[in-house]
Design a protein around this motif. Structure first.
Motif, PDB file in Angstrom:
ATOM      1  N   SER A   1      25.144 -41.683 -12.366  1.00 53.88           N
ATOM      2  CA  SER A   1      25.765 -42.871 -11.774  1.00 53.88           C
ATOM      3  C   SER A   1      24.703 -43.925 -11.481  1.00 53.88           C
ATOM      4  O   SER A   1      23.500 -43.641 -11.483  1.00 53.88           O
ATOM      5  CB  SER A   1      26.490 -42.503 -10.483  1.00 53.88           C
ATOM      6  N   LEU A   2      25.154 -45.134 -11.212  1.00 49.12           N
ATOM      7  CA  LEU A   2      24.227 -46.212 -10.886  1.00 49.12           C
ATOM      8  C   LEU A   2      23.426 -45.870  -9.633  1.00 49.12           C
ATOM      9  O   LEU A   2      22.191 -46.018  -9.606  1.00 49.12           O
ATOM     10  CB  LEU A   2      24.990 -47.520 -10.693  1.00 49.12           C
ATOM     11  N   LEU A   3      24.088 -45.415  -8.581  1.00 52.31           N
ATOM     12  CA  LEU A   3      23.371 -45.062  -7.358  1.00 52.31           C
ATOM     13  C   LEU A   3      22.432 -43.881  -7.590  1.00 52.31           C
ATOM     14  O   LEU A   3      21.384 -43.772  -6.944  1.00 52.31           O
ATOM     15  CB  LEU A   3      24.357 -44.735  -6.237  1.00 52.31           C
TER      16      LEU A   3
ATOM     17  N   ARG B   1      18.728 -48.556  -3.957  1.00 53.39           N
ATOM     18  CA  ARG B   1      20.057 -48.003  -3.688  1.00 53.39           C
ATOM     19  C   ARG B   1      20.624 -48.559  -2.391  1.00 53.39           C
ATOM     20  O   ARG B   1      21.793 -48.952  -2.321  1.00 53.39           O
ATOM     21  CB  ARG B   1      19.973 -46.482  -3.620  1.00 53.39           C
ATOM     22  N   GLN B   2      19.791 -48.624  -1.374  1.00 54.52           N
ATOM     23  CA  GLN B   2      20.261 -49.112  -0.088  1.00 54.52           C
ATOM     24  C   GLN B   2      20.640 -50.585  -0.153  1.00 54.52           C
ATOM     25  O   GLN B   2      21.611 -51.022   0.473  1.00 54.52           O
ATOM     26  CB  GLN B   2      19.205 -48.897   0.994  1.00 54.52           C
ATOM     27  N   SER B   3      19.882 -51.361  -0.916  1.00 52.08           N
ATOM     28  CA  SER B   3      20.212 -52.782  -1.051  1.00 52.08           C
ATOM     29  C   SER B   3      21.571 -52.966  -1.699  1.00 52.08           C
ATOM     30  O   SER B   3      22.318 -53.894  -1.356  1.00 52.08           O
ATOM     31  CB  SER B   3      19.134 -53.506  -1.863  1.00 52.08           C
TER      32      SER B   3
ATOM     33  N   ARG C   1      16.398 -58.046  -7.282  1.00 48.77           N
ATOM     34  CA  ARG C   1      16.082 -56.635  -7.489  1.00 48.77           C
ATOM     35  C   ARG C   1      16.175 -56.305  -8.982  1.00 48.77           C
ATOM     36  O   ARG C   1      17.192 -55.817  -9.471  1.00 48.77           O
ATOM     37  CB  ARG C   1      17.067 -55.749  -6.731  1.00 48.77           C
ATOM     38  N   PRO C   2      15.101 -56.556  -9.753  1.00 49.95           N
ATOM     39  CA  PRO C   2      15.142 -56.265 -11.190  1.00 49.95           C
ATOM     40  C   PRO C   2      15.497 -54.818 -11.500  1.00 49.95           C
ATOM     41  O   PRO C   2      16.125 -54.532 -12.522  1.00 49.95           O
ATOM     42  CB  PRO C   2      13.720 -56.598 -11.646  1.00 49.95           C
ATOM     43  N   GLU C   3      15.108 -53.892 -10.628  1.00 48.64           N
ATOM     44  CA  GLU C   3      15.424 -52.484 -10.870  1.00 48.64           C
ATOM     45  C   GLU C   3      16.927 -52.268 -10.952  1.00 48.64           C
ATOM     46  O   GLU C   3      17.428 -51.551 -11.825  1.00 48.64           O
ATOM     47  CB  GLU C   3      14.847 -51.611  -9.755  1.00 48.64           C
ATOM     48  N   VAL C   4      17.663 -52.921 -10.047  1.00 48.74           N
ATOM     49  CA  VAL C   4      19.117 -52.793 -10.063  1.00 48.74           C
ATOM     50  C   VAL C   4      19.688 -53.442 -11.318  1.00 48.74           C
ATOM     51  O   VAL C   4      20.588 -52.905 -11.963  1.00 48.74           O
ATOM     52  CB  VAL C   4      19.740 -53.428  -8.805  1.00 48.74           C
TER      53      VAL C   4
ATOM     54  N   ASP D   1      14.096 -43.143 -15.056  1.00 49.43           N
ATOM     55  CA  ASP D   1      12.781 -43.748 -15.203  1.00 49.43           C
ATOM     56  C   ASP D   1      12.747 -45.175 -14.690  1.00 49.43           C
ATOM     57  O   ASP D   1      11.691 -45.765 -14.518  1.00 49.43           O
ATOM     58  CB  ASP D   1      12.354 -43.746 -16.679  1.00 49.43           C
ATOM     59  N   VAL D   2      13.934 -45.724 -14.446  1.00 45.52           N
ATOM     60  CA  VAL D   2      14.010 -47.083 -13.911  1.00 45.52           C
ATOM     61  C   VAL D   2      13.233 -47.195 -12.605  1.00 45.52           C
ATOM     62  O   VAL D   2      12.710 -48.230 -12.263  1.00 45.52           O
ATOM     63  CB  VAL D   2      15.497 -47.446 -13.680  1.00 45.52           C
TER      64      VAL D   2
END
Length: 254
Positions: free
Chosen positions: A14-16, A24-26, A121-124, A246-247
């Motif tokens: 999942s995304l989370l 994740r918290q953001s 948040r580029p990671e998201v 790996d993100v």
């Protein structure tokens, strides 16, 4: 496995599940928490609203209307997934309807709020893009399976994927907490409902599957995997989504 809000344990694909704790918290901080009853429509096909929902608990079905007017099941979504993200990003009308399979909790955010988070948040942003790519890859596998494999193998592959994405291990097997009807399974694997009825009966007789009111239990996942004769290419395609973890170091829409 569906877990309480605030836990680090979300379904791995999942995304989370692929985000680092801060990212994740953001995402969990966005929007407003809303609860839905079984059968509630979260998003409706053809509507122009552009909000996005982050599922925190429960399961939802993604359906669309085909040319003959019948409803086709496209996918299942669970805790840790988003629904509605493509309409939120593109501004296009909803391409499918999302309905709660049972009691469900989600956070609802406006499209602009999501876009602001993706910029900050580029990671998201990268993880969300990878998730959409996985969904398109999943849809392509379904199309290939329609042409190349018998209904029993197609259904077994679908059940294996659902178990690995959303299953919860218990003493009696792996439980998929969303009850899928025979017509819905038929549309997902491209088979007649009468054929699916026979395949399900065979799987139950072989003690591979047990169906209940709100859940499906795979009694012997390794044997079901053996049944579908997983090729290296299919297994690689199925597990590619997990590499999104790996993100941290970064359809098909509703």
């Amino acid at each position: 496995m569906v877990v309480p809000i605030g836990s680090d344990e979300w379904p791995a694909r999942s995304l989370l599940g692929v985000l680092s704790p801060p990212a994740r918290q953001s995402l969990l901080d966005l929007g407003t928490e809303v609860r839905f009853d079984e059968g509630a429509v979260l998003l409706r096909e053809g509507m122009d609203d552009q909000h996005v929902l982050l599922l925190l608990s429960g399961f939802a079905k993604v359906t669309a209307t085909v040319e003959n007017g019948e409803t086709s099941l496209l996918a299942v979504r669970a805790a840790g997934d988003t629904v509605g993200e493509m309409a939120a990003m593109s501004g296009a009308a909803r391409s499918a309807t999302v309905t709660a399979c049972g009691p469900l909790t989600a956070r609802v955010s406006k499209a602009g709020v999501l876009r602001e988070l993706l910029l900050s948040r580029p990671e998201v942003s990268i993880a969300l893009t990878a998730m959409v790519a996985d969904r398109l890859r999943w849809a392509n596998r379904r199309r290939l399976d329609f042409r190349g494999y018998p209904a029993k193998v197609r259904l077994a592959r679908l059940l294996v994927e659902l178990a690995e994405s959303y299953g919860s291990s218990r003493a009696d097997g792996v439980v998929i907490g969303c009850r899928l009807t025979q017509p819905e399974l038929a549309t997902m694997v491209g088979a007649a409902e009468t054929t699916i009825h026979k395949v399900l009966r065979d799987l139950r007789d072989e003690d591979l599957l047990e169906t209940g009111y709100r859940s499906t239990t795979i009694r012997d996942l390794p044997e079901l995997e053996r049944l579908v004769d997983l090729s290296d290419n299919w297994r690689t395609s199925l597990t590619n989504g997990r590499s999104r973890a790996d993100v941290r170091e970064v359809t098909s829409d509703q």
